[in-house]
Scaffold this active site. Structure first.
Site, PDB file in Angstrom:
ATOM      1  N   LYS A   1      21.951 -45.068  70.463  1.00 26.40           N
ATOM      2  CA  LYS A   1      22.352 -46.364  71.025  1.00 26.40           C
ATOM      3  C   LYS A   1      21.224 -47.385  70.959  1.00 26.40           C
ATOM      4  CE  LYS A   1      23.532 -45.954  75.244  1.00 26.40           C
ATOM      5  NZ  LYS A   1      22.190 -46.203  75.811  1.00 26.40           N
TER       6      LYS A   1
ATOM      7  N   ARG B   1      15.876 -51.728  78.019  1.00 28.42           N
ATOM      8  CA  ARG B   1      15.158 -51.077  79.111  1.00 28.42           C
ATOM      9  C   ARG B   1      13.832 -50.483  78.654  1.00 28.42           C
ATOM     10  NH1 ARG B   1      19.066 -46.644  81.085  1.00 28.42           N
ATOM     11  NH2 ARG B   1      19.363 -46.494  78.849  1.00 28.42           N
TER      12      ARG B   1
ATOM     13  N   LYS C   1      14.034 -36.161  75.591  1.00 25.14           N
ATOM     14  CA  LYS C   1      14.218 -37.152  74.537  1.00 25.14           C
ATOM     15  C   LYS C   1      12.960 -37.382  73.700  1.00 25.14           C
ATOM     16  CE  LYS C   1      16.701 -40.786  75.323  1.00 25.14           C
ATOM     17  NZ  LYS C   1      17.216 -42.045  75.907  1.00 25.14           N
TER      18      LYS C   1
ATOM     19  N   THR D   1      18.691 -47.338  68.950  1.00 30.36           N
ATOM     20  CA  THR D   1      18.434 -47.608  67.532  1.00 30.36           C
ATOM     21  C   THR D   1      19.407 -48.660  67.002  1.00 30.36           C
ATOM     22  OG1 THR D   1      17.625 -45.355  67.225  1.00 30.36           O
ATOM     23  CG2 THR D   1      18.294 -46.546  65.246  1.00 30.36           C
TER      24      THR D   1
ATOM     25  N   ALA E   1      21.381 -44.583  84.051  1.00 28.89           N
ATOM     26  CA  ALA E   1      22.781 -44.958  84.284  1.00 28.89           C
ATOM     27  C   ALA E   1      23.586 -43.846  84.928  1.00 28.89           C
ATOM     28  CB  ALA E   1      23.436 -45.371  82.967  1.00 28.89           C
TER      29      ALA E   1
ATOM     30  N   TRP F   1      18.956 -46.726  61.047  1.00 32.00           N
ATOM     31  CA  TRP F   1      17.824 -45.797  61.134  1.00 32.00           C
ATOM     32  C   TRP F   1      17.097 -45.746  59.790  1.00 32.00           C
ATOM     33  CZ3 TRP F   1      15.183 -41.766  59.203  1.00 32.00           C
ATOM     34  CH2 TRP F   1      14.331 -41.064  60.065  1.00 32.00           C
TER      35      TRP F   1
ATOM     36  N   PHE G   1      24.227 -40.171  59.995  1.00 33.38           N
ATOM     37  CA  PHE G   1      23.234 -39.101  59.854  1.00 33.38           C
ATOM     38  C   PHE G   1      23.334 -38.542  58.435  1.00 33.38           C
ATOM     39  CE2 PHE G   1      22.643 -39.437  64.252  1.00 33.38           C
ATOM     40  CZ  PHE G   1      21.679 -38.547  64.710  1.00 33.38           C
TER      41      PHE G   1
ATOM     42  N   PHE H   1      23.624 -44.438  78.547  1.00 30.02           N
ATOM     43  CA  PHE H   1      24.648 -43.404  78.328  1.00 30.02           C
ATOM     44  C   PHE H   1      25.951 -44.010  77.813  1.00 30.02           C
ATOM     45  CE2 PHE H   1      21.929 -41.301  81.711  1.00 30.02           C
ATOM     46  CZ  PHE H   1      21.265 -40.511  80.803  1.00 30.02           C
TER      47      PHE H   1
END
Length: 561
Positions: free
Chosen positions: A77, A100, A111, A79, A279, A415, A387, A307
């Protein structure tokens, strides 16, 4: 993932990227040196004078980026948030980011970092993920200063007649540490304090974090701090920071932290990175001051909420926009084929193999989030975050599923390609934004707390209803009597499922949400509703990301990803 012919980690890509001095980034959005408070060469805070000057400017359009329910497979998200802003600039729009700040809890836990990824990152990535400009440390200090002042008040005679058994203010730490969830303080005899049970929250769950992120000014920050409920007295009446008389001291500790931080992306898009409530246990949005400042500095602001749409987006739309007085122009819902296959029943180690049935089954989760955003009356686009393990058939299948449901979707490759990989997404988003919207929230403030909770559970989660534990039922009555029933609700719920059970992936049905407890966040301006087994102090996993981290002899970070 693979990019440009070989594998590179996010930190390697970030280190190879050349940053401009932050004064040059500021100049792109019309800010001069006097508008900034410098934190080295590549970071700055916007001054109070700058923020005051921006209040008279017209606001641009705010775009919210949200996602499906997260899985260990990854969604990307942040990214997509970064890549979309880069893409909007690439197609000739004036865009910037408001997002954030990462917490050291997940950074050192699972993460490993939260500044975007690949060629869609905010920089300096390592500093943002570590101590940045010290905002989270200031919030931690203010939180714990208040805790110390409460215990000192007990020790020095307890003029407010605080019931030591009913102190609701906890200490805080910006790390995952399950051993601190329940502690006892004040042991050792009379001069050591009054013995009582206590506990720690992670800093991003502190009400001070929520207060800072929802405050519109330094004065509003002080006012909100004064309204925070810290305990109940012997007559079971709420005691506030204002009663203790320390809101000024707390505001003093936060006077720099309240100013938004200016940084840049790899493609030199200006970004305000400020505030970081989770969140699942808080409201999950960056600061109002940052979002509003960005909207007055650019024509388009891309922001994100934590999230899935059932958590961050719901709170952004029902709490933040209501509090800040603006309406979003559009929403992006991020999904990956890998994550959808997990929602369709596959294990993480099975995701690299093509599986169309699992993808089709998992699509139900994405469809529910699309329905939720549509229910708010907002235009949206699905960003299919690519991906390298995605097959052509899987990609075509997902896009076909979206088309069959009349859901606009775009394959997104930010990405690997940075802004260029989000140009199609930007184009589709600009297209849907031309259509009229009729923004509406899930509930009215005049509804009772019970009605608000029921509305979120049924409309956003798809629940059949809500079961209130005896403690929660009593609190509903008490909170309404205290005059808090007019506040919005901030649901504390697992991020992994639409339900309050983290193992129920996909789109569960026939479930009820169990509310076990309510917490007053009167300074923030909402009531926290605790469901399931959500912890306000997370623990570390079996193999924390910290095990992969190091620093080389030149001071360069290793292992942030």
């Amino acid at each position: 993932m693979e990019t440009k012919g070989k594998f590179k980690t996010d930190i390697e890509i970030a280190r190879e990227s050349e940053m401009l001095p932050i004064t040059e980034i500021a100049a792109k959005i019309g800010l001069g040196p006097d508008d900034l408070e410098m934190y080295g060469k590549h970071k700055a805070k916007l001054s109070f004078d700058c923020l005051a000057k921006l209040e008279t400017k017209e606001s641009g359009k705010v775009i919210l980026v949200t996602a499906i329910n997260p899985t260990p497979a990854g969604e990307g998200k942040s990214t997509v948030t970064v890549g979309l802003a880069d893409a909007l600039n690439k197609v000739g729009k004036k865009a910037m980011i408001a997002m954030r700040e990462p917490s050291l809890g997940p950074t050192m836990g699972i993460k490993g970092g939260a500044a975007g990824g690949g060629y869609a990152q905010v920089l300096p990535m390592d500093e943002i993920n570590l101590h940045f400009t010290g905002d989270l440390h200031a919030i931690t200090t203010a939180n714990n200063a208040l805790a110390a002042l409460i215990d000192n008040h007990l020790q020095q005679g307890n003029e407010l007649q605080i019931d030591a058994r009913r102190i609701v203010w906890k200490r805080a730490l910006d790390l995952n540490d399950r051993a601190l969830r329940k502690v006892v303080v004040g042991l050792g005899g009379p001069i050591q304090g009054v013995p009582r049970e206590d506990g720690f929250d992670i800093t991003v769950a502190s009400e001070i974090m929520a207060v800072l992120c929802l405050a519109s000014s330094l004065q509003d920050l002080k006012s909100r701090l004064s309204r925070m409920v810290i305990a109940y007295n012997m007559e079971k009446k709420p005691v506030t920071v204002g009663d203790l008389g320390v809101e000024g001291a707390l505001a003093l500790l936060l006077k720099d932290a309240v100013k938004p931080n200016l940084v840049q992306t790899i493609e030199r898009t200006p970004a305000l990175v400020h505030g970081g409530p989770f969140a699942n246990i808080a409201h999950g949005c960056n600061s109002v001051m940052a979002t509003k400042a960005a909207s007055r500095l650019a024509d388009f602001v891309v922001t994100e909420a934590g999230f899935g749409a059932d958590l961050g987006a719901e709170k952004f739309l029902n709490i933040k926009t209501r509090d800040a007085g603006f309406e979003p122009a559009a929403v992006v819902i991020v999904a990956t084929i890998r994550a959808l296959k997990m929602h369709g029943g596959l294990a993480k180690n099975e995701l690299a193999v093509e599986n169309i049935p699992a993808l089709k089954a998992g699509f139900a989760n994405l469809k529910k989030h699309a329905e939720t955003i549509a229910g708010f009356g907002l235009p949206f686009v699905i960003a299919v975050n690519k991906f390298i393990t995605d097959t052509d058939l899987e990609t075509k299948t997902l896009l076909d599923l979206c088309e069959a449901e009349s859901i606009p979707a775009s394959l997104t490759e930010v990405w690997e390609k940075g802004g260029a990989g989000g140009v199609e997404l930007a184009g589709k988003l600009l297209g849907v934004m031309d259509a009229p919207s009729s923004f509406r929230r899930t509930y009215d403030l005049s509804d009772s707390l019970e009605q608000k909770i029921e509305a979120v559970a049924r409309q956003v989660y798809g629940a059949s209803g809500v079961d209130f534990a005896p403690k929660a039922k009593k609190q509903l009555a008490d909170f309404e009597q205290n005059g808090w029933g007019v506040l919005p609700v901030c649901m504390a719920k697992t991020q992994y499922s639409l339900s309050d059970d983290p193992v129920k992936l996909g789109r569960p049905s026939g479930f009820a949400i169990t509310v076990r407890e309510l917490k007053p966040s009167i300074g923030a301006g909402f009531i926290v509703v605790l469901t399931g087994e959500v912890m306000t102090m997370p623990g570390l996993p079996k193999r924390p990301a910290a095990l992969n981290m190091d620093v080389d002899e030149d001071g360069n970070a290793i292992g942030l990803f």
